[in-house]
Design a protein around this motif. Sequence first.
Motif, PDB file in Angstrom:
ATOM      1  N   ARG A   1       0.858  -1.180   0.000  1.00 39.77           N
ATOM      2  CA  ARG A   1       0.000   0.000   0.000  1.00 39.77           C
ATOM      3  C   ARG A   1       0.897   1.234   0.000  1.00 39.77           C
ATOM      4  NH1 ARG A   1       0.288  -1.576   5.393  1.00 39.77           N
ATOM      5  NH2 ARG A   1       0.736   0.131   6.870  1.00 39.77           N
ATOM      6  N   PHE A   2       0.332   2.339  -0.420  1.00 44.71           N
ATOM      7  CA  PHE A   2       1.076   3.591  -0.434  1.00 44.71           C
ATOM      8  C   PHE A   2       0.584   4.467   0.707  1.00 44.71           C
ATOM      9  CE2 PHE A   2       1.525   2.292  -4.879  1.00 44.71           C
ATOM     10  CZ  PHE A   2       2.883   2.506  -5.081  1.00 44.71           C
ATOM     11  N   GLU A   3       1.541   5.072   1.393  1.00 44.92           N
ATOM     12  CA  GLU A   3       1.241   6.066   2.417  1.00 44.92           C
ATOM     13  C   GLU A   3       2.018   7.326   2.080  1.00 44.92           C
ATOM     14  OE1 GLU A   3       2.044   4.552   6.283  1.00 44.92           O
ATOM     15  OE2 GLU A   3       0.462   3.015   6.205  1.00 44.92           O
ATOM     16  N   GLY A   4       1.380   8.165   1.298  1.00 47.71           N
ATOM     17  CA  GLY A   4       2.048   9.374   0.845  1.00 47.71           C
ATOM     18  C   GLY A   4       3.204   9.040  -0.084  1.00 47.71           C
TER      19      GLY A   4
ATOM     20  N   GLY B   1       9.031  -0.533   4.806  1.00 45.28           N
ATOM     21  CA  GLY B   1       8.681   0.676   4.080  1.00 45.28           C
ATOM     22  C   GLY B   1       9.833   1.174   3.228  1.00 45.28           C
TER      23      GLY B   1
ATOM     24  N   ILE C   1       4.641   0.806   1.450  1.00 43.33           N
ATOM     25  CA  ILE C   1       4.661  -0.143   2.556  1.00 43.33           C
ATOM     26  C   ILE C   1       4.339  -1.525   1.988  1.00 43.33           C
ATOM     27  CG2 ILE C   1       3.790  -0.690   4.843  1.00 43.33           C
ATOM     28  CD1 ILE C   1       5.186   2.020   4.640  1.00 43.33           C
TER      29      ILE C   1
ATOM     30  N   GLN D   1       3.936   6.853  -7.836  1.00 45.86           N
ATOM     31  CA  GLN D   1       3.199   5.660  -7.429  1.00 45.86           C
ATOM     32  C   GLN D   1       2.774   4.837  -8.636  1.00 45.86           C
ATOM     33  OE1 GLN D   1      -0.045   7.018  -5.001  1.00 45.86           O
ATOM     34  NE2 GLN D   1       1.254   7.496  -3.222  1.00 45.86           N
TER      35      GLN D   1
ATOM     36  N   LYS E   1       5.664   7.039   0.619  1.00 52.52           N
ATOM     37  CA  LYS E   1       6.274   5.766   1.001  1.00 52.52           C
ATOM     38  C   LYS E   1       5.461   4.592   0.467  1.00 52.52           C
ATOM     39  CE  LYS E   1       8.359   5.066   4.800  1.00 52.52           C
ATOM     40  NZ  LYS E   1       8.675   4.810   6.223  1.00 52.52           N
TER      41      LYS E   1
END
Length: 394
Positions: free
Chosen positions: A120-123, A141, A127, A161, A125
Amino acid sequence: MGSINCQWLMVNCQWPRFPIFQLTIIMPTILHKLLKRPSAVISLCIIAITCLIAVFAYLLAPDNTPSANRMIIELGAKQPGFTKQLLFIPGTNNRVQKSLLGWFNGVESPYEASPINGYRFEGDKLIIRHYIDDGLEDTIGYSSSLLVPADQLHSSVAERQAYIQKHNIVTSTFYLGTDRNGRDILSRLLVGSRVTLAVGLVAVLLSLTIGIFLGAVAGYYGGVIDNVVMWLINILYAIPTLLLVFAITLTIGKGFWEIFIAIGLSMWVGAARLIRGQVLALREMEYIAAAKVLGLGDMRIIFRHILPNIAGPIMVIAAGNFAAAILVEAGLSFLGFGVQPPHPSWGLMIKEHYNFLLTNRPLLALIPGFAIMLLVYAFNILGNTLRDVLDVRE
């Protein structure tokens, strides 16, 4: 009077002067007879397909790195058809030189592959759920700037992304499974066909070169030369092939090509013995006597008027030696004296995984063993068919 005898010999004792130009007439006839036999057609198809696979191995292999040596330790000894998502992380060596022969020699990968269960993407980063083993994972990450090339660093977060999803995350299927080091078995099998065919080719060329020369010279001249050559042949016949190869490798080394040369140097004995017998029979023929009366040199008689007449037995010997060389190389690799890692060899693949035969993953050893059996079968059938086709009694 001498000129009259020579003229009579030329008229009444015409001999078949056929090296290249008559062999080009004979070869299509042999091929036509072979194609009438289903077993020969099957063997020729197996050999032809193997040759094409060997040439275009890196184009066909899922893993096109040199020697198909991309290791993913987490994916060791997986069953055929295993599928897993892989994250390709740029390694320390990002500058891989492109070569025009990359399709033939393989291409070094600038990425390290890491298996994942999801992401998954967190901003900025990424993960990932890093796959370690069945039922076991951890979370890691990565900054997107570490995963994209330099020309993508100034793009927006959404573009980075999208780039990572398209280029860095790939779903791979291992159609024949993976070995204990996590390497793709299908890729290793395809690239390993080169080793198998190369050892057969080198062994046949060396064994026929030495065997034809020594056998022809011994059979033609006889006497002391014949006794010396036969003494050497009998001595080498008394030594088991593997022991002889061991002795040669200890002398010249245990490298990639040294193994092929050692196998070839140990297989000329049978060829020399058979060719000697053929030459002994042909040297008493009338056309050989005519050639001697006309003043032709011994080497010209041997190579232009005797050897072309035994081309059939030579082809049979070549097919038999090819099959024998494949088995010897596989045996040497299994014992650790053959082709060394990371080069893929079918015999080496069996050695690395024979202990899996008693587990629930026997295909790791059975697949390369079946490939060896199939190719040796093809060459043996081809040799037997050539012997039948070239038999003058038929």
